[in-house]
Write an enzyme that holds these catalytic residues in place. Structure first.
Site, PDB file in Angstrom:
ATOM      1  N   PRO A 107     -14.798 -18.469 -12.205  1.00 29.96           N
ATOM      2  CA  PRO A 107     -14.479 -18.487 -10.777  1.00 29.96           C
ATOM      3  C   PRO A 107     -14.401 -19.897 -10.221  1.00 29.96           C
ATOM      4  O   PRO A 107     -15.351 -20.672 -10.308  1.00 29.96           O
ATOM      5  CB  PRO A 107     -15.641 -17.710 -10.161  1.00 29.96           C
ATOM      6  CG  PRO A 107     -16.209 -16.897 -11.272  1.00 29.96           C
ATOM      7  CD  PRO A 107     -16.032 -17.738 -12.492  1.00 29.96           C
ATOM      8  N   GLU A 108     -13.259 -20.250  -9.669  1.00 27.86           N
ATOM      9  CA  GLU A 108     -13.086 -21.526  -8.995  1.00 27.86           C
ATOM     10  C   GLU A 108     -12.463 -21.235  -7.639  1.00 27.86           C
ATOM     11  O   GLU A 108     -12.358 -20.076  -7.222  1.00 27.86           O
ATOM     12  CB  GLU A 108     -12.217 -22.464  -9.835  1.00 27.86           C
ATOM     13  CG  GLU A 108     -12.793 -22.664 -11.235  1.00 27.86           C
ATOM     14  CD  GLU A 108     -12.402 -23.983 -11.882  1.00 27.86           C
ATOM     15  OE1 GLU A 108     -11.947 -24.889 -11.180  1.00 27.86           O
ATOM     16  OE2 GLU A 108     -12.561 -24.103 -13.106  1.00 27.86           O
ATOM     17  N   LYS A 136     -15.679 -22.524  -2.679  1.00 28.83           N
ATOM     18  CA  LYS A 136     -16.076 -21.464  -3.605  1.00 28.83           C
ATOM     19  C   LYS A 136     -16.918 -20.384  -2.921  1.00 28.83           C
ATOM     20  O   LYS A 136     -17.445 -19.499  -3.583  1.00 28.83           O
ATOM     21  CB  LYS A 136     -16.854 -22.066  -4.774  1.00 28.83           C
ATOM     22  CG  LYS A 136     -16.049 -23.030  -5.629  1.00 28.83           C
ATOM     23  CD  LYS A 136     -16.893 -23.518  -6.796  1.00 28.83           C
ATOM     24  CE  LYS A 136     -16.133 -24.508  -7.649  1.00 28.83           C
ATOM     25  NZ  LYS A 136     -16.929 -24.940  -8.823  1.00 28.83           N
ATOM     26  N   ARG A 171     -22.130 -30.171 -17.045  1.00 31.33           N
ATOM     27  CA  ARG A 171     -20.981 -29.312 -17.278  1.00 31.33           C
ATOM     28  C   ARG A 171     -20.252 -29.803 -18.525  1.00 31.33           C
ATOM     29  O   ARG A 171     -20.081 -31.018 -18.733  1.00 31.33           O
ATOM     30  CB  ARG A 171     -20.007 -29.359 -16.083  1.00 31.33           C
ATOM     31  CG  ARG A 171     -20.636 -28.946 -14.765  1.00 31.33           C
ATOM     32  CD  ARG A 171     -21.144 -27.517 -14.784  1.00 31.33           C
ATOM     33  NE  ARG A 171     -20.086 -26.555 -15.007  1.00 31.33           N
ATOM     34  CZ  ARG A 171     -19.314 -26.064 -14.038  1.00 31.33           C
ATOM     35  NH1 ARG A 171     -19.494 -26.451 -12.785  1.00 31.33           N
ATOM     36  NH2 ARG A 171     -18.379 -25.166 -14.307  1.00 31.33           N
TER      37      ARG A 171
END
Length: 284
Positions: free
Chosen positions: A2-3, A51, A250
């Site tokens: 999800p972005e 987001k 990340r």
């Protein structure tokens, strides 16, 4: 993953399903809001903010949810079997006479007065997919920390909202920028931000997130998920590292040839090997 474009699409679909309708079921399945019942409330609008997804109600309240890495909203016709996961993954149910919106593995669920929305999203930078997108403000915020690694800076939602890890690595590859380069050393920062926005605009109307122009799985990304495989441009093996502060690292893919460092960076980040994340500098 999800972005911002995923949240944008979810908001558009939920806006179509819920806007103007009265909730026949408004159920929370989280401890802190388990006793709250939204049944009878009218949904005024559903909109994305970076987001975050905001459901504004007619009674002056706003419901905020966040997908993080694994959340999603699923929309069904009444009587249709739900298939977003096991029942214990359901965090919210918003139902009208015509639609059932089921939230799986949602995070950061809060219900506040609409007048207090800034408490939840006021810290965010310009929304990449928002109607009020402001490129100059996004660049100003990025340049305010010139020594930050560009791969960290463009993920910081306080600088610009909506970009996630996929668009980070794909944008930096397409722009030929090393992920660990300082913001101050990126020759055309405007081109990087603009390219990220272009990619997200191209993908916002469908769930697939292709950056190559090819939707077929395995051919849809330039570097993401391709550790050790040959670069699609030059054939050099794609590297994999971890970037970011402790507990917020990340994974980052890049091509050491197409994205060769043109300015001093952490030397250990430049010599990473596929499958072995290189040590990197943290937030300054």
């Amino acid at each position: 993953m999800p972005e911002g474009d995923t949240v944008w699409l979810a908001a558009q679909r939920m806006q179509t399903a819920l806007a103007g309708a009265v909730l026949r079921r408004g159920e929370f399945r989280i401890p802190q809001l388990a006793t709250v019942d939204l049944t009878g409330a009218t949904v005024r609008e559903v909109l994305p903010r970076g987001k975050h997804l905001l459901v504004r109600l007619g009674d002056g309240r706003t419901l905020r949810t966040h997908f993080r890495m694994d959340g999603s909203w699923h929309i069904y016709r009444p009587g249709t079997k739900w298939h977003g996961g096991p029942a214990y993954d359901i965090r919210m149910i918003l139902s009208t006479d015509e639609w059932e919106c089921v939230g799986y593995r949602l995070h950061d669920i809060e219900l506040v007065e609409t007048s207090e929305e800034d408490r939840l999203v006021g810290h965010l930078g310009p929304d990449v997919l928002g109607p009020d997108w402001d490129l100059d403000e996004a660049l100003r915020r990025l340049r305010a920390s010139p020594d930050e690694q560009v791969g960290v800076a463009i993920l910081d939602q306080r600088n610009l909202a909506g970009i996630g890890n996929l668009y980070k690595v794909e944008t930096l590859f397409l722009c030929g920028v090393h992920p660990w380069a300082r913001v101050a050393d990126v020759g055309n920062l405007e081109a990087v931000v603009t390219r990220a926005r272009t990619l997200m605009l191209a993908n916002r109307h469908h769930p697939e997130q292709s950056t190559t122009g090819i939707a077929r799985r395995g051919q849809d990304h330039w570097v993401a998920g391709r550790k050790g495989r040959p670069c699609r441009r030059c054939g050099t093996a794609i590297l994999l590292g971890e970037q970011g502060p402790p507990t917020q690292e990340r994974v980052t893919w890049w091509c050491p040839s197409c994205q060769a460092a043109t300015s001093p960076i952490d030397p250990q980040a430049r010599t990473g090997e596929p499958g072995r994340p290189p040590p990197v500098t943290l937030y300054r």
